[in-house]
Write an enzyme that holds these catalytic residues in place. Structure first.
Site, short mmCIF file in Angstrom:
data_model
loop_
_atom_site.label_atom_id
_atom_site.label_comp_id
_atom_site.label_asym_id
_atom_site.label_seq_id
_atom_site.Cartn_x
_atom_site.Cartn_y
_atom_site.Cartn_z
N CYS A 4 -40.46 -12.90 -33.70
CA CYS A 4 -39.64 -11.80 -34.21
C CYS A 4 -40.50 -10.54 -34.15
CB CYS A 4 -39.22 -12.11 -35.65
SG CYS A 4 -38.23 -10.81 -36.39
N GLY B 69 -34.32 -9.10 -28.42
CA GLY B 69 -33.27 -8.70 -29.34
C GLY B 69 -33.84 -7.81 -30.43
N GLN C 103 -34.17 -3.91 -38.57
CA GLN C 103 -35.56 -3.92 -38.08
C GLN C 103 -36.06 -2.53 -37.76
OE1 GLN C 103 -34.75 -7.19 -35.01
NE2 GLN C 103 -36.87 -7.55 -35.59
N GLU D 263 -30.36 -12.60 -34.34
CA GLU D 263 -30.07 -11.21 -34.71
C GLU D 263 -28.99 -11.12 -35.79
OE1 GLU D 263 -32.23 -9.19 -33.77
OE2 GLU D 263 -33.07 -10.46 -32.19
ZN ZN Z 1 -36.17 -10.93 -35.50
#
Ligand code: ZN
Length: 174
Positions: free
Chosen positions: A90, A45, A50, A133
């Protein structure tokens, strides 16, 4: 590719993102690049903040098969049930995996690239990815969702990321 990953402790990862308002070619282009970046990093994801875009959208793919790539614009988790803990990582926080307790099943409501509203139900990994997310769009990270004991255990790795961090010199893309 004109986008790149934003890493902890970049302050852009802590912002509440604004809704997407224009469903246009530049949105499509951004999503294409996000899918490419996610797959090149073997992620399941990737949320817009990000990559430094403070807008409410994310992409995911829990199998790695191109047919399973999904896009959720202005997503909202409208129902959750059950609870299960599992290890999460992550792309923005390298070398960290922590147990996070999440709902087992959830229903998400979002728009597609044409701006049409849809609803989906999932459980297991896909439901977990949706929650992870969607958290990003509100500036919430797995670090906020794990136990104090875990936070203590990863403290040194976080300190190293904080030492390495250099704020971006250019303004965030909108
Ligand atoms: Zn993340």
């Amino acid at each position: 590719m004109s986008i790149g990953l934003v890493f902890y402790p970049d302050p852009r990862l802590r912002k509440v993102c604004a809704p997407v308002e224009r469903f246009d070619a530049s949105l499509r282009n951004l999503v294409g690049e996000m899918l490419e970046l996610m797959s090149s990093r073997k992620g399941v994801g990737l949320a817009a903040p990000q990559v430094g875009v403070l807008r409410r959208l994310f992409v995911c793919n829990v199998t790695g098969q191109p047919a399973d790539s999904r896009v959720y614009v202005n997503p909202e988790i409208v129902h959750m049930s059950g609870a299960i803990e599992a290890e999460e990582g992550c792309l923005s926080i390298p070398n960290i995996n922590v147990p996070v307790r999440r709902a087992m099943r959830c229903t998400i409501r979002a728009r597609n690239l044409d701006g049409d509203l849809f609803e989906e139900l999932a459980e297991g990994l896909l439901a977990r990815v949706w929650q992870h997310e969607t958290d990003h769009l509100d500036g919430v990270l797995i670090l906020d969702r794990t136990s104090d004991a875990e936070k203590l255990a990863i403290r040194r790795t976080l300190k190293e990321l904080e030492k390495k961090f250099r704020p971006a010199r250019t303004a965030a893309r909108k």
